[in-house]
Write a protein that holds these residues in place. Sequence first.
Motif: not given
Length: 341
Positions: A33-35, A39-42, A93-95, A103-110
């Motif tokens: 996830f962090v990688d 990658a998005i930032l780069r 948001a797409r990521h 992975v079967g676990h929501e990622a409601e992050l901003h």
Amino acid sequence: MVEGVNALVIFTDVRGFSRWSEANEVFVNLRGFVDGFMAILRSRFRAPAFEIRSRGDGALIYRRIGEDLSRAEVTRLLGRTLSAVRQVDADFARHCREFGRRVGHEAELHLGWGVVRGRVIAVDGDLAGHNVNKSARLCNEARPYGVIVDRDDFPDLPRDAGDFVEQERILRGMAPARVWVTGEIASQFIPRERLRETPEVHVAGTCLAEDGGRLKLLVARRSPGRRLFPGLLEGCGGQLRRSEAFADGVRRHFRSELGLDVDVLEDLHVLYTIREPGEPVIPGIRFLCRRAGTGEPVSANHSELRWVSTDEFMDIPDAEFVGDLKHEVIGLVRRYRAERR
């Protein structure tokens, strides 16, 4: 090697990351996830113009900029930065959606963002200094998510900036910062110990004098060249200064604009609001005042100053006054007379 450079400095951080990452399904897939986030930032802040340093669930992003940018160049720089931020937000948001499905676990992050520019110290490929710390502090204030931009560094917003609000934030260990914040941040409750709002508030007064038992009111006609309300009748007033009481502001305006000393009758007041197309809403408070001494008013900003009887005042057409001033003053005079009986 230590070097002082002028830079655009951006901090970003994933909101809610720590608690979310404690879930078992997340923890075992956290590196991916962090990688993906990095990658998005780069992809949006591309080398060699930008350099990115990972900071746990966030990142420090910076690029060297010119020493003497014009105001227009500074605004364009902010416009390009905000465009990249919006692209990263959409990609992130797409990521998060894709990660959650996988992975079967929501990622409601901003993401939260802090943006500044200025002198920094480059130390062996990393950055240090006041502006780096300030960017990190602003990013931390960007809650629940959104963007905070240092307003002293970027005094003008680009036309397509979107929903930003002016505020003054009190930062830990630093002087208060004048900032632009996005709507999500502005809508959050912040105690006054951490936030100083900077709205424009007006105070005004209409002066009365007694002549042989008869009341006279001072009316001032705005010069025809004024941008707002040219040629209309008003009392006296304007912006309230920071840390100034209402009555003190009224007395100051009468002295500076009309050369007149007044006693402010603080119990006799009415609230008003200035609403003009394309202008911010300005709240105000109008007081009835009494002339102190025998001085006569003078003004370079008005085409006419005159004392009128209350009967003459009532005969002046409503359309000649700024806003609802005529009826506000009539109501105040009636209360003044009732209290004297």
